[in-house]
Design a protein around this motif. Structure first.
Motif, short mmCIF file in Angstrom:
data_model
loop_
_atom_site.label_atom_id
_atom_site.label_comp_id
_atom_site.label_asym_id
_atom_site.label_seq_id
_atom_site.Cartn_x
_atom_site.Cartn_y
_atom_site.Cartn_z
N ARG A 28 0.79 -1.29 0.08
CA ARG A 28 0.15 -0.01 -0.05
C ARG A 28 0.85 1.12 -0.09
O ARG A 28 0.52 2.08 -0.72
CB ARG A 28 -0.90 -0.02 1.21
CG ARG A 28 -2.24 -0.94 1.22
CD ARG A 28 -3.23 -0.78 2.28
NE ARG A 28 -2.55 -1.42 3.36
CZ ARG A 28 -2.22 -0.60 4.56
NH1 ARG A 28 -2.73 0.62 4.43
NH2 ARG A 28 -1.71 -1.06 5.44
N ARG A 34 -3.65 5.43 -7.60
CA ARG A 34 -4.62 5.30 -6.68
C ARG A 34 -6.22 5.43 -7.47
O ARG A 34 -6.27 6.21 -8.42
CB ARG A 34 -4.72 6.36 -5.71
CG ARG A 34 -3.45 6.40 -5.09
CD ARG A 34 -3.35 5.42 -3.74
NE ARG A 34 -2.03 5.43 -3.19
CZ ARG A 34 -1.57 4.64 -2.14
NH1 ARG A 34 -2.31 3.71 -1.89
NH2 ARG A 34 -0.45 4.89 -1.52
N SER A 36 -10.17 5.93 -6.45
CA SER A 36 -11.25 6.53 -5.62
C SER A 36 -12.55 6.49 -6.34
O SER A 36 -12.55 6.70 -7.50
CB SER A 36 -10.71 7.65 -4.73
OG SER A 36 -10.93 8.88 -5.64
N ALA A 37 -13.58 6.87 -5.39
CA ALA A 37 -15.04 7.18 -5.99
C ALA A 37 -14.81 8.54 -6.69
O ALA A 37 -15.65 8.64 -7.61
CB ALA A 37 -15.91 7.20 -4.79
N ASP A 38 -14.06 9.16 -6.38
CA ASP A 38 -14.07 10.62 -6.96
C ASP A 38 -13.63 10.63 -8.55
O ASP A 38 -13.69 11.26 -9.35
CB ASP A 38 -12.88 11.66 -6.44
CG ASP A 38 -13.35 11.98 -5.11
OD1 ASP A 38 -14.40 11.87 -4.89
OD2 ASP A 38 -12.13 12.22 -4.33
N ASP A 39 -13.12 9.34 -8.90
CA ASP A 39 -12.69 9.06 -10.26
C ASP A 39 -13.81 8.59 -11.20
O ASP A 39 -13.51 8.36 -12.19
CB ASP A 39 -11.62 8.18 -10.33
CG ASP A 39 -10.41 8.45 -9.48
OD1 ASP A 39 -9.78 9.62 -9.77
OD2 ASP A 39 -9.67 7.91 -8.78
N LYS A 315 -6.61 4.36 -14.62
CA LYS A 315 -5.81 5.24 -14.13
C LYS A 315 -4.53 5.12 -14.15
O LYS A 315 -3.81 6.35 -14.49
CB LYS A 315 -6.03 5.03 -12.28
CG LYS A 315 -7.47 5.46 -12.05
CD LYS A 315 -7.94 7.03 -12.06
CE LYS A 315 -7.02 7.60 -10.99
NZ LYS A 315 -7.18 9.25 -11.08
N ALA A 331 -17.43 1.75 -6.05
CA ALA A 331 -17.61 2.74 -4.85
C ALA A 331 -17.92 1.95 -3.49
O ALA A 331 -17.16 2.31 -2.70
CB ALA A 331 -18.72 3.90 -5.21
N LEU A 334 -14.84 0.18 -2.49
CA LEU A 334 -13.64 1.13 -2.10
C LEU A 334 -14.14 1.55 -0.83
O LEU A 334 -13.20 1.62 0.10
CB LEU A 334 -13.72 2.27 -2.95
CG LEU A 334 -12.93 1.88 -4.48
CD1 LEU A 334 -13.14 3.13 -5.29
CD2 LEU A 334 -11.41 1.74 -4.24
N LYS A 335 -15.42 1.75 -0.58
CA LYS A 335 -15.59 2.25 0.93
C LYS A 335 -15.42 1.19 1.88
O LYS A 335 -15.15 1.58 2.90
CB LYS A 335 -17.19 2.69 0.82
CG LYS A 335 -17.62 3.46 1.87
CD LYS A 335 -19.17 4.00 1.66
CE LYS A 335 -19.56 5.06 2.69
NZ LYS A 335 -20.79 5.56 2.31
N ILE A 338 -11.66 0.67 3.14
CA ILE A 338 -11.07 1.57 3.94
C ILE A 338 -11.67 1.60 5.60
O ILE A 338 -11.47 2.72 6.08
CB ILE A 338 -11.25 3.12 3.45
CG1 ILE A 338 -12.58 3.67 3.20
CG2 ILE A 338 -10.38 3.11 2.10
CD1 ILE A 338 -12.73 4.91 2.78
#
Length: 339
Positions: A28, A34, A36-39, A315, A331, A334-335, A338
């Motif tokens: 990691r 990386r 993320s949901a932002d992508d 990415k 998403a 991914l949630k 973490i």
């Protein structure tokens, strides 16, 4: 992606690259890409009606949603941290015409869904597909005369369609038609109508691909498409042509550009990002999604891992964002990772 010269390397046994991979925390710590949901931009198929959640046979897990159900999806996107939705309309054969007039109807399905979503979830971005293929009785992205797709006449209608969509609340206009000159014309039309703030994401390098089949079923085009789209979509054999297309769209005012499809064209994504440095998006299209889902359902691959690996690949190639039917599923994954 900036190209840097490699530092001088030690040799084995002084250098052991497996040291970096030995533990989870080290993997990691040294990850170079990386996700993320932002992508993510969530691709949503719309259908007229109320309380409609109609499964798409060729896209397991994907549903045609009525505007009220699309609002529910937008609420879920907000909860999951997905920044935007990309909307696409299903139109049955009875609603299609040779000129695709429904595309410029201010009360069409796309516009009604956009208004409903913005009334309830204004902070979620909305991206509008701009093309005539969901509305024409021949299934093509433009007007057709004697078997030929008309460029300039189509562009005039696309401008009207874009303004209608901006009026309904769409934040990103995404012309997917591949007509020449449409980005500049749409930018001019939006500005003159007072929508200087509305973005254009150009489908700049859109290939005439075999991977679109499930999508055409999803929007009702597969049974009506006459011929193919090779006179306006790009030849899969070409790479330099994609760079010319992107350059033209950026020069005409595109805020961002897109490569479509995704995984078979990672080299194009990398070239576009390297050469222009502009916001670069990629569309993980229906055929890519369906392949992963079908293989997973047959037990041939781990579906979740294949999904995440495919998104990470975009990415790694240089994409700033990904339009995908997997957005909500990814998403959620991914949630959970973490927690």
């Amino acid at each position: 992606m900036n190209k840097r010269p490699l530092a001088p390397l030690a040799r084995f046994p002084a250098l052991r690259l497996r040291r970096l991979r030995r533990t989870d925390w080290s993997r990691r710590l040294h990850a170079q890409t990386r996700l993320s949901a932002d992508d993510l931009i969530w691709a949503i198929i719309l259908k007229d009606g109320k309380n409609v959640r109609e499964p798409v046979a060729a896209l397991p897990g994907v549903y045609r949603l009525s505007p009220d159900e699309a609002v529910t999806a937008a609420l879920e996107a907000r909860e999951l941290g997905i920044p935007a939705l990309a909307l696409f309309p299903f139109t049955d054969a009875e609603g299609r015409t040779p000129g695709g007039e429904e595309a410029v109807n201010p009360d069409n399905l796309m516009c009604r869904a956009a208004r409903a979503i913005k009334a309830e979830v204004p902070e979620v971005g909305l991206m509008a597909d701009v093309a005539l293929d969901p509305y024409t009785d021949h299934g093509h992205d433009g007007l057709m005369r004697d078997g030929e797709i008309l460029n300039d006449e189509t562009v005039q209608i696309l401008v009207k369609q874009s303004v209608v969509q901006a009026q309904a609340g769409f934040d990103i206009i995404a012309p997917s038609d591949m007509m020449d000159g449409r980005v500049g014309a749409i930018r001019k039309g939006l500005d003159e109508a007072g929508f200087q703030h509305v973005m254009i994401m150009a489908y700049a390098a859109k290939y005439a691909s075999a991977f679109y089949g499930p999508y055409r079923e999803a929007i009702g085009s597969s049974g009506v498409l006459k011929g193919d789209k090779r006179t306006y979509q790009m030849d899969p054999a070409n790479s330099d042509e994609a760079i010319r297309e992107v350059a033209l769209d950026l020069a005409e005012g595109a805020d961002s550009v897109m490569v479509k499809p995704g995984l078979p064209y990672l080299d194009i994504v990398a070239r576009v990002k390297d050469e222009f440095g502009a916001p670069t998006f990629v569309f993980q299209v229906s055929g890519e999604y369906a392949q992963i889902k079908a293989a997973a359902q047959n037990g041939w691959i781990d579906g979740d891992k294949a999904m995440m690996e495919s998104l990470l690949a975009f990415k790694r190639a240089g994409a700033d964002g990904i339009i995908t039917y997997f957005a909500a599923e990814a998403a959620r994954t991914l949630k959970q990772s973490i927690r």
